[in-house]
Design a protein around this motif. Structure first.
Motif, short mmCIF file in Angstrom:
data_model
loop_
_atom_site.label_atom_id
_atom_site.label_comp_id
_atom_site.label_asym_id
_atom_site.label_seq_id
_atom_site.Cartn_x
_atom_site.Cartn_y
_atom_site.Cartn_z
N GLY A 25 0.81 -1.20 0.00
CA GLY A 25 0.00 0.00 0.00
C GLY A 25 0.85 1.25 0.00
N VAL A 26 0.19 2.39 -0.24
CA VAL A 26 0.91 3.66 -0.29
C VAL A 26 -0.02 4.77 0.16
CG1 VAL A 26 0.30 4.01 -2.73
CG2 VAL A 26 2.30 5.19 -1.77
N ASP B 13 3.28 12.11 -6.57
CA ASP B 13 4.64 11.64 -6.84
C ASP B 13 4.96 10.39 -6.03
OD1 ASP B 13 7.33 12.16 -8.10
OD2 ASP B 13 7.90 12.25 -5.97
N THR B 14 4.55 10.37 -4.76
CA THR B 14 4.78 9.20 -3.91
C THR B 14 4.06 7.98 -4.47
OG1 THR B 14 5.02 10.61 -1.96
CG2 THR B 14 4.50 8.29 -1.58
N VAL B 15 2.81 8.16 -4.88
CA VAL B 15 2.04 7.04 -5.42
C VAL B 15 2.63 6.58 -6.75
CG1 VAL B 15 -0.23 6.34 -6.27
CG2 VAL B 15 -0.04 7.73 -4.19
N ALA B 16 3.06 7.51 -7.60
CA ALA B 16 3.66 7.14 -8.88
C ALA B 16 4.90 6.28 -8.68
CB ALA B 16 4.00 8.40 -9.68
N LYS B 17 5.69 6.58 -7.66
CA LYS B 17 6.88 5.76 -7.38
C LYS B 17 6.48 4.35 -6.93
CE LYS B 17 9.84 9.70 -6.32
NZ LYS B 17 10.50 10.50 -5.27
N ALA B 18 5.40 4.24 -6.15
CA ALA B 18 4.92 2.92 -5.74
C ALA B 18 4.41 2.14 -6.95
CB ALA B 18 3.82 3.06 -4.70
N GLU C 128 -3.74 12.46 -12.08
CA GLU C 128 -2.48 13.11 -11.81
C GLU C 128 -1.34 12.10 -11.78
OE1 GLU C 128 -2.41 15.63 -8.38
OE2 GLU C 128 -4.52 16.18 -8.62
N VAL C 129 -1.59 10.96 -11.14
CA VAL C 129 -0.55 9.92 -11.07
C VAL C 129 -0.24 9.41 -12.47
CG1 VAL C 129 -0.03 7.61 -10.18
CG2 VAL C 129 -1.24 9.26 -8.74
N ARG C 130 -1.26 9.27 -13.30
CA ARG C 130 -1.05 8.81 -14.68
C ARG C 130 0.00 9.65 -15.39
NH1 ARG C 130 -0.83 4.80 -17.86
NH2 ARG C 130 1.23 5.60 -17.47
N ALA C 131 -0.05 10.96 -15.19
CA ALA C 131 0.88 11.85 -15.86
C ALA C 131 2.32 11.66 -15.39
CB ALA C 131 0.46 13.31 -15.63
N LEU C 132 2.50 11.02 -14.24
CA LEU C 132 3.85 10.83 -13.68
C LEU C 132 4.42 9.43 -13.90
CD1 LEU C 132 3.23 12.63 -10.25
CD2 LEU C 132 4.39 13.56 -12.26
N VAL C 133 3.59 8.53 -14.43
CA VAL C 133 4.02 7.14 -14.62
C VAL C 133 4.40 6.94 -16.09
CG1 VAL C 133 3.29 4.72 -14.57
CG2 VAL C 133 2.59 6.28 -12.74
N PRO C 134 5.61 6.45 -16.36
CA PRO C 134 6.03 6.25 -17.76
C PRO C 134 5.09 5.31 -18.50
CG PRO C 134 7.90 6.04 -16.27
CD PRO C 134 6.68 6.10 -15.40
#
Length: 291
Positions: free
Chosen positions: A242-243, A248-253, A285-291
Motif C-alpha cells: 500500500g501507499v 509523486d509518492t504514489v507514482a513511485k509505488a 495526476e498519477v497517470r501523468a507521472l508514470v512512464p
C-alpha cells in the motif's frame, strides 16, 4: 507503458457510479474497475451502465465469482458487452470469497477444478466454438453462442495461491493480483504464472493487473487510513504494501510494481475514502507521472 486505473469500490451505492465513470472518461483515465462483491453490486450490470455512460475509458470487472455463474451465462454476457462496446470491457473470473460462496450454497469441493473447467469452456465459447463437455462441475451439451464477439476476447483470472497462479498462466489470458501483493509478491506470481504458461505451451503475452491500496494526501489522515485498512485485513506486518501520499509518492509505488512485473496497476482507495471523485482526479495526476 504501464497501464493505470482506479477502482470504484462497491462500498459506494450504485447511484454514485455515473458521476465517477463520467469523470474518469473526462480526465482521460485509462481504466475504471468494478468488483462483484457479495452482496453489493452486480459486476455485469454495473459494467454495462458504466460503458454506456462513457466513451473511452475501459471498464474492468475484477472479478466474477465462477461458483455463482453458469459458464454459458458468463459467455453470453461477456460477448454482449464486447459487441456493444468493442475493446472497452475487461473481464476477470475467479474463485470468489469462499465464505460468501458458502452463504449462497455455491461453495465447491475443488475451486481450482471449477475455475479450470470454467476458463476452458468460457474461452472456447467466446472463440465462437460449439462446446460439449462433461466435467466435474461444468457440463455443456452442444452449446454455441449465436452472437459471439467479433474479435478476440481476453479473459483474466484472479489468483493468489501457487496452484491458481499456475492455472492462470495455463488457462487464462491474464492475471489479477489483489492489493495484498507487494512487489516481491508480484515477482513470485510472475514466476508461477510463467510455469503454468510453459506447461501449457502458451507463448502469447500474459497481462498482469495488480491492485495498489492507496490513501491520497488529498484526503484527511491518509497514512492513518491506510494503516487501519491494512490492519483490518490482517496485513499490517507485510512490508512495502500500500501507499499513502501525494501523486509523486504514489507514482513511485506504481513504478515499483511495474518493475516487479505488473503491466497495469489499479489504484484501490481505502474503504473509507471520503471523496471518490477526487480520487479519480488524483489517479489522473498519477497517470501523468508514470512512464
Amino acid at each position: 507503458m504501464t497501464g493505470l486505473g482506479a477502482v470504484f469500490r462497491p462500498q459506494l451505492p450504485p447511484e454514485r457510479l455515473r458521476a465517477v465513470v463520467q469523470l474518469a472518461d473526462a480526465t482521460g483515465l485509462e481504466e475504471l474497475w468494478l468488483w462483484e462483491d457479495c452482496f453489493r453490486e452486480g459486476g455485469i450490470s454495473a459494467a454495462a451502465a458504466a460503458l454506456a455512460w462513457s466513451g473511452q475509458v475501459r471498464v474492468g470487472v475484477g472479478l466474477l465469482p465462477v461458483p455463482l455463474r453458469n459458464v454459458a451465462i458468463t459467455a453470453m454476457e461477456v460477448a454482449t458487452l464486447h459487441r456493444l462496446f468493442p475493446g472497452r470491457a475487461i473481464l476477470g473470473v475467479g474463485h470468489g470469497v469462499q465464505d460468501w460462496m458458502g452463504q449462497v450454497g455455491a461453495r465447491v469441493e475443488s475451486p481450482v477444478t471449477l475455475l479450470r473447467e470454467h476458463l476452458d469452456a468460457l474461452r472456447a465459447l467466446l472463440r465462437g466454438e460449439r462446446v460439449t463437455t462433461d466435467g466435474r462441475y461444468v457440463k455443456l451439451d452442444d452449446v454455441a453462442l449465436d452472437w459471439p464477439p467479433t474479435g478476440p476476447v481476453e479473459i483474466l483470472a484472479g489468483a493468489t495461491g501457487p496452484r491458481t497462479l499456475r492455472l492462470a498462466g495455463a488457462a487464462a489470458d491474464g492475471t489479477i493480483l489483489t492489493a495484498s501483493t507487494a512487489p516481491d509478491g508480484v515477482r513470485r506470481a510472475r514466476q508461477l504464472i510463467d510455469e503454468g504458461r510453459e506447461s501449457a505451451g502458451r507463448t502469447e503475452p500474459h497481462k498482469v493487473v495488480v491492485y495498489l491500496l492507496t490513501a491520497t494526501a488529498t484526503g484527511p489522515d491518509a497514512a492513518a487510513r491506510l494503516r487501519a485498512e491494512l490492519a483490518e485485513e490482517g496485513l499490517e506486518s507485510v512490508p512495502d504494501l500500500g501507499v499513502a501520499g501525494d501523486a509523486d509518492t504514489v507514482a513511485k509505488a506504481v513504478q515499483r510494481l511495474a518493475e516487479a512485473g505488473a503491466d497495469t496497476v489499479i489504484l484501490q482507495p481505502t474503504g473509507d475514502e471520503p471523496d471518490p471523485e477526487a480520487f479519480v482526479r488524483f489517479a489522473a495526476e498519477v497517470r501523468a507521472l508514470v512512464p
